[in-house]
Write an enzyme that holds these catalytic residues in place. Sequence first.
Site, PDB file in Angstrom:
ATOM      1  N   LYS A 193      -2.150  -1.643  -3.965  1.00  0.00           N
ATOM      2  CA  LYS A 193      -2.959  -0.431  -3.921  1.00  0.00           C
ATOM      3  C   LYS A 193      -2.091   0.815  -3.976  1.00  0.00           C
ATOM      4  O   LYS A 193      -1.117   0.871  -3.235  1.00  0.00           O
ATOM      5  CB  LYS A 193      -3.748  -0.462  -2.617  1.00  0.00           C
ATOM      6  CG  LYS A 193      -4.590   0.742  -2.326  1.00  0.00           C
ATOM      7  CD  LYS A 193      -5.174   0.643  -0.946  1.00  0.00           C
ATOM      8  CE  LYS A 193      -5.931   1.923  -0.680  1.00  0.00           C
ATOM      9  NZ  LYS A 193      -6.247   2.122   0.682  1.00  0.00           N
TER      10      LYS A 193
ATOM     11  N   LYS B 118       0.860  -1.193   0.000  1.00  0.00           N
ATOM     12  CA  LYS B 118       0.000   0.000   0.000  1.00  0.00           C
ATOM     13  C   LYS B 118       0.891   1.236   0.000  1.00  0.00           C
ATOM     14  O   LYS B 118       1.677   1.444   0.925  1.00  0.00           O
ATOM     15  CB  LYS B 118      -0.902  -0.009   1.228  1.00  0.00           C
ATOM     16  CG  LYS B 118      -1.764   1.242   1.342  1.00  0.00           C
ATOM     17  CD  LYS B 118      -2.770   1.143   2.466  1.00  0.00           C
ATOM     18  CE  LYS B 118      -3.564   2.431   2.591  1.00  0.00           C
ATOM     19  NZ  LYS B 118      -4.596   2.338   3.639  1.00  0.00           N
TER      20      LYS B 118
HETATM   21  C1  PBG Z   1      -7.561   3.357   5.527  1.00  0.00           C
HETATM   22  C2  PBG Z   1      -7.787   3.192   4.074  1.00  0.00           C
HETATM   23  C3  PBG Z   1      -7.570   4.139   3.058  1.00  0.00           C
HETATM   24  C4  PBG Z   1      -8.028   3.557   1.898  1.00  0.00           C
HETATM   25  C5  PBG Z   1      -8.470   2.267   2.215  1.00  0.00           C
HETATM   26  N1  PBG Z   1      -8.300   2.063   3.561  1.00  0.00           N
HETATM   27  C6  PBG Z   1      -7.098   5.532   3.108  1.00  0.00           C
HETATM   28  C7  PBG Z   1      -5.739   5.874   3.532  1.00  0.00           C
HETATM   29  O1  PBG Z   1      -4.879   5.015   3.720  1.00  0.00           O
HETATM   30  O2  PBG Z   1      -5.556   7.074   3.744  1.00  0.00           O
HETATM   31  C8  PBG Z   1      -8.025   4.219   0.555  1.00  0.00           C
HETATM   32  C9  PBG Z   1      -9.092   3.778  -0.349  1.00  0.00           C
HETATM   33  C10 PBG Z   1      -9.359   4.647  -1.524  1.00  0.00           C
HETATM   34  O3  PBG Z   1      -8.732   5.693  -1.758  1.00  0.00           O
HETATM   35  O4  PBG Z   1     -10.268   4.272  -2.244  1.00  0.00           O
HETATM   36  N2  PBG Z   1      -6.293   3.028   5.958  1.00  0.00           N
HETATM   37 ZN    ZN Z   2      -5.761   3.941   7.973  1.00  0.00          ZN
END
Ligand code: PBG
Ligand code: ZN
Length: 320
Positions: free
Chosen positions: A245, A192
Site C-alpha cells: 500500500k 505500508k
Molecule cells: C489507518 C489507515 C489508513 C489507511 C488505511 N488504514 C490511513 C493512514 O495510515 O493514515 C489509508 C487508506 C486510504 O488512503 O485509502 N492506519
Molecule cells: Zn492508523
Amino acid sequence: MVRMRRLRKSAALRDLVREHSLQVDDLILPLFVSETAVSPIEIASMPGVVKYPLAGLGEAVARAVAVGIKAVLLFGIPARKDPRGSGAYDSEGIVPRAIRLIKSSFPELVVIADVCLCEYTSHGHCGLVDSDGCVLNDETLPLLVESSLAYVRAGADIVAPSDMMDGRVGAIRAGLDAAGFEDTPIMSYAAKFASAYYGPFREAAESAPRFGDRLTYQMDPANAREALREVAADIAEGADLVIAKPAMAYLDILSGIVRNFHVPVVAYNVSGEYAMVKAAAAKGWIDERRVVMETLLGMKRAGARAIITYHALEAAAWLK
Ligand code: PBG
Ligand code: ZN
C-alpha cells in the site's frame, strides 16, 4: 519474421492468450461506519463513497452482495476520540457493533476489520504518544491485541493491522491463539508507505495526525528492499496475507513481494488514487470505466491476489 500481431487478430485469439483477468472475487470493498452519522455522509474528496450510520450499513452491504462482492474491510469513526484510542477496543464500539450487524444478515460475507488506533485517538496517531510526541511501539501492542479480540469476538473473519508498529502481528497472533481464535487469519499491512495518497481517507476518517507525521512508523517511499524485510518479519510473526500500500505508484513493491514470498498479496488501491480517477472522470478527461478496469487489471498483472478498492461496487457491476 516474428509477428506478434498474429495472436491479436481476433477477439477469440486474444481471449485465448490473455494472461491475467479481473474477477469480482478479487475485490474487497472498504466501508466507513460512523457512530454519529444519522444518514449517509458524503466524503468530498471521494465522490461516491460515504460514511454510513449503523442503521444504513445493512442496506449498503446488501447492495455490495447483490453485485457479487464477497469481502468488505471495515473502518470505524467513533463519537469520541481520546489519547488512548479507547473506542478501538471497546466491545460495544462502532466496529464490533457493525460486525455483529453485518454477520447477522450476511454470515457468508468475509468481514475484515482494520486494526489501528488513528481513527480513535484525539492526536490522530496510530499508537500511543508520550509527552514528547513520540509514538510508542511496545506500549501500543496490547491495545492492538485488545482491538483485534473485540472484532474477532464480534464475528470478524480476518483482522488487518494497519498501524505499522513493530511486533504487532506476533502480538495479535499470540492474543488470538490464547483466546481460542487460532483459526482466524491476520492480513497485515506489511509494506505500508508514508504516503500523500492517504489524504482523502484521513478526511473521511477524521484521522489526520494533529502534530507531526507518520514517517517514524510508516515506510519511506524511497525504499524497496526494506519492504521485503517488513514482509519477511510479518510472515515470521504469523501473517497469513500481506498488503502492499499504496498500489499505483508502488506496483514494483507489490511485484517484488509476490516474487519473493508465497503468501497471498493484496493491493490497496488507496483513497488518493480513487480521488484522482474520479476527478479526471468528472472533468470528462478520461473514460472512467476503462481507466478503472485497466488500473485494477494492472494490479492483478503485478501479482495481486486481491485488491482493496473504493471502485469495488462499480467494478463489480461492470464485470457482471
Ligand atoms: C489507518 C489507515 C489508513 C489507511 C488505511 N488504514 C490511513 C493512514 O495510515 O493514515 C489509508 C487508506 C486510504 O488512503 O485509502 N492506519
Ligand atoms: Zn492508523
